[in-house]
Design a protein around this motif. Structure first.
Motif, PDB file in Angstrom:
ATOM      1  N   LEU A  24      13.522   2.989  -1.416  1.00 19.72           N
ATOM      2  CA  LEU A  24      14.073   2.292  -1.454  1.00 19.72           C
ATOM      3  C   LEU A  24      15.439   3.092  -1.911  1.00 19.72           C
ATOM      4  O   LEU A  24      16.470   2.561  -2.882  1.00 19.72           O
ATOM      5  N   SER A  25      15.767   3.739  -1.498  1.00 16.74           N
ATOM      6  CA  SER A  25      17.007   5.631  -1.613  1.00 16.74           C
ATOM      7  C   SER A  25      16.935   5.142  -3.165  1.00 16.74           C
ATOM      8  O   SER A  25      18.197   5.280  -3.650  1.00 16.74           O
ATOM      9  N   ILE A  26      15.553   5.553  -4.265  1.00 17.40           N
ATOM     10  CA  ILE A  26      15.691   5.934  -5.443  1.00 17.40           C
ATOM     11  C   ILE A  26      14.939   7.017  -5.683  1.00 17.40           C
ATOM     12  O   ILE A  26      14.286   7.012  -4.781  1.00 17.40           O
ATOM     13  N   SER A  27      14.869   7.945  -6.802  1.00 12.99           N
ATOM     14  CA  SER A  27      13.830   9.033  -7.468  1.00 12.99           C
ATOM     15  C   SER A  27      12.986   8.425  -7.823  1.00 12.99           C
ATOM     16  O   SER A  27      12.463   6.813  -7.937  1.00 12.99           O
ATOM     17  N   GLU A  28      12.034   9.781  -7.066  1.00 13.08           N
ATOM     18  CA  GLU A  28      10.155   9.292  -7.636  1.00 13.08           C
ATOM     19  C   GLU A  28      10.136   8.983  -8.712  1.00 13.08           C
ATOM     20  O   GLU A  28       9.251   7.863  -9.240  1.00 13.08           O
ATOM     21  N   ASP A  29      10.806   9.284 -10.423  1.00 11.46           N
ATOM     22  CA  ASP A  29      11.130   9.631 -11.860  1.00 11.46           C
ATOM     23  C   ASP A  29      11.452   7.667 -11.858  1.00 11.46           C
ATOM     24  O   ASP A  29      10.250   7.000 -12.874  1.00 11.46           O
ATOM     25  N   THR A  30      12.460   7.757 -10.782  1.00 10.62           N
ATOM     26  CA  THR A  30      12.473   5.672 -10.487  1.00 10.62           C
ATOM     27  C   THR A  30      11.796   5.119 -10.764  1.00 10.62           C
ATOM     28  O   THR A  30      10.998   4.246 -11.842  1.00 10.62           O
ATOM     29  N   VAL A  31      10.518   5.387  -9.671  1.00 11.40           N
ATOM     30  CA  VAL A  31       9.776   4.403  -9.466  1.00 11.40           C
ATOM     31  C   VAL A  31       9.179   4.170 -10.415  1.00 11.40           C
ATOM     32  O   VAL A  31       8.576   3.235 -10.765  1.00 11.40           O
ATOM     33  N   LYS A  32       8.346   5.673 -10.570  1.00  9.16           N
ATOM     34  CA  LYS A  32       7.601   5.504 -12.244  1.00  9.16           C
ATOM     35  C   LYS A  32       7.491   4.461 -12.743  1.00  9.16           C
ATOM     36  O   LYS A  32       6.950   3.802 -13.611  1.00  9.16           O
ATOM     37  N   ALA A  33       8.888   4.706 -13.477  1.00  7.90           N
ATOM     38  CA  ALA A  33       9.477   3.947 -14.349  1.00  7.90           C
ATOM     39  C   ALA A  33       9.346   2.208 -14.390  1.00  7.90           C
ATOM     40  O   ALA A  33       8.967   1.932 -14.851  1.00  7.90           O
ATOM     41  N   HIS A  34       9.788   2.508 -12.971  1.00  4.86           N
ATOM     42  CA  HIS A  34       9.816   1.150 -12.419  1.00  4.86           C
ATOM     43  C   HIS A  34       8.459   0.312 -12.758  1.00  4.86           C
ATOM     44  O   HIS A  34       8.123  -0.529 -12.975  1.00  4.86           O
ATOM     45  N   VAL A  35       7.380   0.596 -11.919  1.00  6.18           N
ATOM     46  CA  VAL A  35       5.723   0.266 -12.315  1.00  6.18           C
ATOM     47  C   VAL A  35       5.321   0.286 -13.741  1.00  6.18           C
ATOM     48  O   VAL A  35       4.680  -0.631 -14.355  1.00  6.18           O
ATOM     49  N   LYS A  36       5.283   1.363 -14.606  1.00  9.40           N
ATOM     50  CA  LYS A  36       5.575   1.497 -15.701  1.00  9.40           C
ATOM     51  C   LYS A  36       5.644  -0.137 -16.888  1.00  9.40           C
ATOM     52  O   LYS A  36       4.965  -0.943 -17.081  1.00  9.40           O
ATOM     53  N   ASN A  37       7.133  -0.593 -15.774  1.00  4.33           N
ATOM     54  CA  ASN A  37       7.590  -1.837 -16.939  1.00  4.33           C
ATOM     55  C   ASN A  37       6.888  -3.611 -15.904  1.00  4.33           C
ATOM     56  O   ASN A  37       6.667  -3.378 -16.437  1.00  4.33           O
ATOM     57  N   ILE A  38       6.318  -2.804 -14.748  1.00  2.66           N
ATOM     58  CA  ILE A  38       5.384  -4.010 -13.981  1.00  2.66           C
ATOM     59  C   ILE A  38       4.654  -4.115 -14.336  1.00  2.66           C
ATOM     60  O   ILE A  38       4.219  -5.398 -15.420  1.00  2.66           O
ATOM     61  N   LEU A  39       3.445  -3.008 -14.949  1.00  3.43           N
ATOM     62  CA  LEU A  39       2.646  -3.114 -15.413  1.00  3.43           C
ATOM     63  C   LEU A  39       2.457  -3.535 -17.082  1.00  3.43           C
ATOM     64  O   LEU A  39       1.876  -5.297 -17.000  1.00  3.43           O
ATOM     65  N   SER A  40       3.532  -3.511 -17.514  1.00  3.36           N
ATOM     66  CA  SER A  40       3.396  -4.312 -18.966  1.00  3.36           C
ATOM     67  C   SER A  40       3.739  -5.292 -18.961  1.00  3.36           C
ATOM     68  O   SER A  40       3.409  -5.885 -19.843  1.00  3.36           O
ATOM     69  N   LYS A  41       5.133  -5.762 -18.294  1.00  2.62           N
ATOM     70  CA  LYS A  41       5.617  -7.234 -17.827  1.00  2.62           C
ATOM     71  C   LYS A  41       4.813  -8.080 -17.777  1.00  2.62           C
ATOM     72  O   LYS A  41       4.355  -9.432 -18.253  1.00  2.62           O
ATOM     73  N   GLY A  47       1.136  -1.234  -0.393  1.00  9.37           N
ATOM     74  CA  GLY A  47       0.073  -0.028   0.109  1.00  9.37           C
ATOM     75  C   GLY A  47       0.873   1.663   0.051  1.00  9.37           C
ATOM     76  O   GLY A  47       0.179   1.946   0.507  1.00  9.37           O
ATOM     77  N   ASN A  48       2.120   1.293  -0.388  1.00  8.30           N
ATOM     78  CA  ASN A  48       2.837   2.781  -0.408  1.00  8.30           C
ATOM     79  C   ASN A  48       3.151   3.304  -1.898  1.00  8.30           C
ATOM     80  O   ASN A  48       2.849   2.473  -2.856  1.00  8.30           O
ATOM     81  N   SER A  49       2.908   4.477  -1.165  1.00  6.93           N
ATOM     82  CA  SER A  49       2.973   5.825  -2.137  1.00  6.93           C
ATOM     83  C   SER A  49       4.641   5.116  -3.238  1.00  6.93           C
ATOM     84  O   SER A  49       5.031   4.498  -2.415  1.00  6.93           O
ATOM     85  N   ASN A  50       4.503   6.063  -4.533  1.00  6.45           N
ATOM     86  CA  ASN A  50       5.467   6.237  -4.748  1.00  6.45           C
ATOM     87  C   ASN A  50       6.308   7.035  -4.774  1.00  6.45           C
ATOM     88  O   ASN A  50       7.676   6.358  -4.539  1.00  6.45           O
ATOM     89  N   LYS A  51       5.691   8.136  -3.997  1.00  7.45           N
ATOM     90  CA  LYS A  51       7.029   8.784  -2.982  1.00  7.45           C
ATOM     91  C   LYS A  51       7.931   7.589  -1.572  1.00  7.45           C
ATOM     92  O   LYS A  51       8.701   8.335  -1.550  1.00  7.45           O
TER      93      LYS A  51
END
Length: 216
Positions: A173-190, A163-167
């Motif tokens: 995970l000590s990464i940027s929010e934009d990086t999280v968004k990119a990971h989420v996009k890849n996850i949804l696609s895969k 239930g955690n937000s991108n922020k």
């Protein structure tokens, strides 16, 4: 050949459902060339029983409390490389089954097909052969392909499922929010998921992640 009847195949049966265990044992007891030497209700008990008895074949349920069948298989194989383990699963070719085979299981059986395949598979595994269907073997060979989630994507999925937000995921995970968004996009696609919640549901149901609500 009568040698198999003279020296029965010793079997350790592992499952957390007593009725299911009883059904397996009843079927095995009808065979002169095999016998159940012990039963266990979880992965930890399975490891302890194996150490004491070192059975010829172990029937290992994947989903159990305390320690799952995948972890138990991995630990048994690390200590006893010669162990012959058949994992029992409800779902054909899901991520848990793949993990169990990679952990060292020699084969797997669907619980819905045990009546047809159990005895023959036990004998085959006991003779030193593996029983891994071609479809699953193919999945193992392609598990590092681009369609498979990366370690980081699995970590992001675990946080999404909690239930955690991108922020919050970015902070944890000590990464940027934009990086999280990119990971989420890849996850949804895969996973061919409609949204974050759908992706989390797919991941939990297929065994890619275990549902944990404590990830913050």
């Amino acid at each position: 050949m009568n040698s198999s009847a003279a020296t029965p195949i010793d079997i350790l049966s592992v499952d957390d459902h007593p009725v299911f265990l009883q059904g397996i044992n009843s079927l095995i007891e009808t065979q002169p060339d095999m016998r159940v030497v012990a039963q266990a209700r979880n992965g930890q008990e399975a490891i302890e029983c194996f150490r004491k008895l070192q059975p010829a074949v172990t029937l290992m349920d994947i989903q159990m409390p305390i320690k799952c069948g995948i972890e138990a298989t991995r630990e048994i194989k690390a200590e006893f490389p010669q162990a012959r383990i058949i994992v029992l699963t409800t779902y054909e070719g899901d991520a848990r089954t793949l993990k169990a085979i990679k952990a060292g299981a020699a084969g797997y059986l669907l619980k819905s097909m045990l009546g047809q395949d159990l005895l023959g598979t036990i004998r085959t595994i006991n003779r030193g052969y593996n029983c891994i269907p071609p479809k699953l073997a193919s999945l193992m060979g392609t598990s590092s392909s681009s369609s498979t989630l990366s370690k980081r994507e699995v970590e992001v999925l675990e946080h999404i499922a909690a239930g955690n937000s991108n922020k919050r995921i970015a902070i944890n995970l000590s990464i940027s929010e934009d990086t999280v968004k990119a990971h989420v996009k890849n996850i949804l696609s895969k996973l061919m998921a409609n949204d974050r919640a759908h992706a989390a549901m797919i991941a939990v149901e297929s065994g890619i992640i275990e549902l944990r609500t404590t990830v913050q």
